[in-house]
Write a protein that holds these residues in place. Sequence first.
Motif, PDB file in Angstrom:
ATOM      1  N   GLY A  62       0.841  -1.193   0.000  1.00  0.00           N
ATOM      2  CA  GLY A  62       0.000   0.000   0.000  1.00  0.00           C
ATOM      3  C   GLY A  62       0.869   1.233   0.000  1.00  0.00           C
ATOM      4  N   ILE A  63       0.347   2.308  -0.511  1.00  0.00           N
ATOM      5  CA  ILE A  63       1.078   3.572  -0.540  1.00  0.00           C
ATOM      6  C   ILE A  63       0.837   4.287   0.782  1.00  0.00           C
ATOM      7  CG2 ILE A  63       1.341   5.763  -1.760  1.00  0.00           C
ATOM      8  CD1 ILE A  63       2.145   3.177  -3.343  1.00  0.00           C
ATOM      9  N   PHE A  64       1.888   4.814   1.363  1.00  0.00           N
ATOM     10  CA  PHE A  64       1.768   5.511   2.636  1.00  0.00           C
ATOM     11  C   PHE A  64       0.907   6.766   2.510  1.00  0.00           C
ATOM     12  CE2 PHE A  64       6.077   3.561   3.058  1.00  0.00           C
ATOM     13  CZ  PHE A  64       5.740   2.658   4.055  1.00  0.00           C
ATOM     14  N   ILE A  65       0.225   7.102   3.579  1.00  0.00           N
ATOM     15  CA  ILE A  65      -0.516   8.361   3.636  1.00  0.00           C
ATOM     16  C   ILE A  65       0.502   9.462   3.898  1.00  0.00           C
ATOM     17  CG2 ILE A  65      -2.232   9.655   4.957  1.00  0.00           C
ATOM     18  CD1 ILE A  65      -3.487   6.883   5.608  1.00  0.00           C
ATOM     19  N   ASP A  66       0.362  10.563   3.165  1.00  0.00           N
ATOM     20  CA  ASP A  66       1.318  11.670   3.294  1.00  0.00           C
ATOM     21  C   ASP A  66       1.296  12.267   4.704  1.00  0.00           C
ATOM     22  OD1 ASP A  66       1.541  11.243   0.639  1.00  0.00           O
ATOM     23  OD2 ASP A  66       0.624  13.107   0.003  1.00  0.00           O
ATOM     24  N   PRO A  67       2.419  12.289   5.388  1.00  0.00           N
ATOM     25  CA  PRO A  67       2.459  12.992   6.677  1.00  0.00           C
ATOM     26  C   PRO A  67       2.650  14.483   6.426  1.00  0.00           C
ATOM     27  CG  PRO A  67       4.587  12.069   6.205  1.00  0.00           C
ATOM     28  CD  PRO A  67       3.676  11.646   5.069  1.00  0.00           C
ATOM     29  N   ASP A  68       2.500  15.253   7.431  1.00  0.00           N
ATOM     30  CA  ASP A  68       2.761  16.684   7.307  1.00  0.00           C
ATOM     31  C   ASP A  68       4.203  16.889   6.866  1.00  0.00           C
ATOM     32  OD1 ASP A  68       3.877  19.222   9.084  1.00  0.00           O
ATOM     33  OD2 ASP A  68       1.963  19.578   8.083  1.00  0.00           O
ATOM     34  N   ILE A  69       4.406  17.736   5.877  1.00  0.00           N
ATOM     35  CA  ILE A  69       5.742  17.938   5.298  1.00  0.00           C
ATOM     36  C   ILE A  69       6.743  18.433   6.337  1.00  0.00           C
ATOM     37  CG2 ILE A  69       7.058  19.257   3.593  1.00  0.00           C
ATOM     38  CD1 ILE A  69       4.500  19.218   1.859  1.00  0.00           C
ATOM     39  N   GLU A  70       6.331  19.383   7.147  1.00  0.00           N
ATOM     40  CA  GLU A  70       7.248  19.922   8.168  1.00  0.00           C
ATOM     41  C   GLU A  70       7.682  18.853   9.155  1.00  0.00           C
ATOM     42  OE1 GLU A  70       8.861  22.811   8.443  1.00  0.00           O
ATOM     43  OE2 GLU A  70       7.957  23.343   6.538  1.00  0.00           O
ATOM     44  N   ILE A  71       6.750  18.011   9.565  1.00  0.00           N
ATOM     45  CA  ILE A  71       7.088  16.925  10.507  1.00  0.00           C
ATOM     46  C   ILE A  71       8.120  16.011   9.871  1.00  0.00           C
ATOM     47  CG2 ILE A  71       6.196  14.865  11.668  1.00  0.00           C
ATOM     48  CD1 ILE A  71       3.552  16.430  12.084  1.00  0.00           C
ATOM     49  N   LYS A  72       7.923  15.673   8.603  1.00  0.00           N
ATOM     50  CA  LYS A  72       8.859  14.768   7.930  1.00  0.00           C
ATOM     51  C   LYS A  72      10.227  15.408   7.738  1.00  0.00           C
ATOM     52  CE  LYS A  72       9.522  11.423   4.431  1.00  0.00           C
ATOM     53  NZ  LYS A  72       9.353  11.015   3.062  1.00  0.00           N
ATOM     54  N   ILE A  73      10.251  16.696   7.408  1.00  0.00           N
ATOM     55  CA  ILE A  73      11.524  17.404   7.254  1.00  0.00           C
ATOM     56  C   ILE A  73      12.301  17.358   8.572  1.00  0.00           C
ATOM     57  CG2 ILE A  73      12.536  19.720   6.986  1.00  0.00           C
ATOM     58  CD1 ILE A  73      10.400  20.223   4.789  1.00  0.00           C
ATOM     59  N   ARG A  74      11.617  17.670   9.664  1.00  0.00           N
ATOM     60  CA  ARG A  74      12.280  17.661  10.984  1.00  0.00           C
ATOM     61  C   ARG A  74      12.672  16.247  11.406  1.00  0.00           C
ATOM     62  NH1 ARG A  74       8.264  21.405  12.225  1.00  0.00           N
ATOM     63  NH2 ARG A  74       7.071  19.842  13.374  1.00  0.00           N
ATOM     64  N   TYR A  75      11.792  15.290  11.183  1.00  0.00           N
ATOM     65  CA  TYR A  75      12.047  13.909  11.596  1.00  0.00           C
ATOM     66  C   TYR A  75      13.301  13.349  10.923  1.00  0.00           C
ATOM     67  CZ  TYR A  75      11.238   8.938  12.503  1.00  0.00           C
ATOM     68  OH  TYR A  75      11.377   7.633  12.904  1.00  0.00           O
ATOM     69  N   ASN A  76      13.505  13.692   9.663  1.00  0.00           N
ATOM     70  CA  ASN A  76      14.658  13.190   8.901  1.00  0.00           C
ATOM     71  C   ASN A  76      15.842  14.148   8.912  1.00  0.00           C
ATOM     72  OD1 ASN A  76      13.868  10.555   7.388  1.00  0.00           O
ATOM     73  ND2 ASN A  76      12.063  11.866   7.248  1.00  0.00           N
ATOM     74  N   CYS A  77      15.702  15.289   9.590  1.00  0.00           N
ATOM     75  CA  CYS A  77      16.781  16.287   9.688  1.00  0.00           C
ATOM     76  C   CYS A  77      17.240  16.785   8.319  1.00  0.00           C
ATOM     77  CB  CYS A  77      17.965  15.737  10.480  1.00  0.00           C
ATOM     78  SG  CYS A  77      17.539  15.205  12.141  1.00  0.00           S
ATOM     79  N   VAL A  78      16.285  17.065   7.437  1.00  0.00           N
ATOM     80  CA  VAL A  78      16.621  17.628   6.128  1.00  0.00           C
ATOM     81  C   VAL A  78      16.974  19.088   6.343  1.00  0.00           C
ATOM     82  CG1 VAL A  78      15.783  18.143   3.804  1.00  0.00           C
ATOM     83  CG2 VAL A  78      15.059  16.032   4.954  1.00  0.00           C
ATOM     84  N   ARG A  79      18.138  19.489   5.866  1.00  0.00           N
ATOM     85  CA  ARG A  79      18.601  20.861   6.067  1.00  0.00           C
ATOM     86  C   ARG A  79      18.683  21.622   4.753  1.00  0.00           C
ATOM     87  NH1 ARG A  79      21.347  17.227   9.093  1.00  0.00           N
ATOM     88  NH2 ARG A  79      21.258  17.438  11.353  1.00  0.00           N
ATOM     89  N   VAL A  80      19.552  21.176   3.874  1.00  0.00           N
ATOM     90  CA  VAL A  80      19.830  21.892   2.630  1.00  0.00           C
ATOM     91  C   VAL A  80      18.595  21.945   1.729  1.00  0.00           C
ATOM     92  CG1 VAL A  80      21.260  21.935   0.541  1.00  0.00           C
ATOM     93  CG2 VAL A  80      22.270  21.272   2.732  1.00  0.00           C
ATOM     94  N   TYR A  81      17.872  20.845   1.601  1.00  0.00           N
ATOM     95  CA  TYR A  81      16.743  20.769   0.681  1.00  0.00           C
ATOM     96  C   TYR A  81      15.402  21.120   1.309  1.00  0.00           C
ATOM     97  CZ  TYR A  81      19.924  18.531  -2.569  1.00  0.00           C
ATOM     98  OH  TYR A  81      20.968  18.271  -3.404  1.00  0.00           O
ATOM     99  N   ALA A  82      15.390  21.466   2.594  1.00  0.00           N
ATOM    100  CA  ALA A  82      14.129  21.725   3.286  1.00  0.00           C
ATOM    101  C   ALA A  82      13.304  22.808   2.598  1.00  0.00           C
ATOM    102  CB  ALA A  82      14.396  22.085   4.743  1.00  0.00           C
ATOM    103  N   GLU A  83      13.924  23.940   2.317  1.00  0.00           N
ATOM    104  CA  GLU A  83      13.186  25.052   1.716  1.00  0.00           C
ATOM    105  C   GLU A  83      12.724  24.712   0.307  1.00  0.00           C
ATOM    106  OE1 GLU A  83      11.064  28.211   2.142  1.00  0.00           O
ATOM    107  OE2 GLU A  83      12.398  27.518   3.739  1.00  0.00           O
ATOM    108  N   GLU A  84      13.563  23.997  -0.425  1.00  0.00           N
ATOM    109  CA  GLU A  84      13.206  23.604  -1.784  1.00  0.00           C
ATOM    110  C   GLU A  84      11.998  22.662  -1.782  1.00  0.00           C
ATOM    111  OE1 GLU A  84      15.681  21.684  -5.428  1.00  0.00           O
ATOM    112  OE2 GLU A  84      16.690  23.127  -4.138  1.00  0.00           O
ATOM    113  N   ILE A  85      11.969  21.745  -0.824  1.00  0.00           N
ATOM    114  CA  ILE A  85      10.842  20.821  -0.711  1.00  0.00           C
ATOM    115  C   ILE A  85       9.571  21.600  -0.378  1.00  0.00           C
ATOM    116  CG2 ILE A  85       9.855  18.979   0.721  1.00  0.00           C
ATOM    117  CD1 ILE A  85      12.774  17.826   0.828  1.00  0.00           C
ATOM    118  N   ARG A  86       9.681  22.551   0.537  1.00  0.00           N
ATOM    119  CA  ARG A  86       8.513  23.381   0.874  1.00  0.00           C
ATOM    120  C   ARG A  86       8.008  24.126  -0.366  1.00  0.00           C
ATOM    121  NH1 ARG A  86      12.112  25.022   5.254  1.00  0.00           N
ATOM    122  NH2 ARG A  86      11.629  23.719   7.061  1.00  0.00           N
ATOM    123  N   ASP A  87       8.930  24.714  -1.115  1.00  0.00           N
ATOM    124  CA  ASP A  87       8.560  25.474  -2.314  1.00  0.00           C
ATOM    125  C   ASP A  87       7.897  24.592  -3.372  1.00  0.00           C
ATOM    126  OD1 ASP A  87       9.612  27.737  -1.147  1.00  0.00           O
ATOM    127  OD2 ASP A  87      11.477  27.691  -2.311  1.00  0.00           O
TER     128      ASP A  87
END
Length: 198
Positions: A62-87
């Motif tokens: 099954g395909i996962f249900i999308d979690p909140d983007i901010e939660i996932k960014i923080r959970y995985n410690c995305v730094r460089v690409y965080a803003e790009e993903i938000r955009d």
Amino acid sequence: MIFPSNSSTTASDQAIAINSSGQNSPVNVSFQKVLGTLPSILNPLLDRIITIYEPQYEAAEGIFIDPDIEIKIRYNCVRVYAEEIRDKSGYMALIEEVLDNIDNETPKAKDKFLWAINKKYKDCKKRLFIEHKIDTSNKDSVKDIICDNADRIITDVSRDIIKHAIGHIDSSIELIEAAQELIVCYGFINCQILEKPE
């Protein structure tokens, strides 16, 4: 940009190449003006990725249900690409529409596409575990190494997912990069790249 630059950056078909290495890096390029032409590049690119991975695809549970983007960014410690993903998250309807059209013509194409992205993520993760001698039964070590290398993983998956697909697409590097960024953002939001928050 997600598409990694190197010292031998070149342009073709009257395009402009930007090498974003050096002191004034990174260089951000907006593709809003060419947004209308993105479906024409996304369609063959996604179609090609699906075709390449067709023989290896196995239906997922099954395909996962999308979690909140901010939660996932923080959970995985995305730094460089965080803003790009938000955009880029605002453009997910575009890639959904293209995938739905492909899926209408080729059933399960969307699932195969997500599976292909996740396979590339798992391959990158495996290489990272081997490189750092991580015991995969130690969940804390696994999470730490993923968090320490989240941006590198995104870069690697980005490079790997389309390297076999772009050879047959006649378009400028800027459009290919824009499509690639949307694909990677889509994979991230759909929990196929990096980990789903617990």
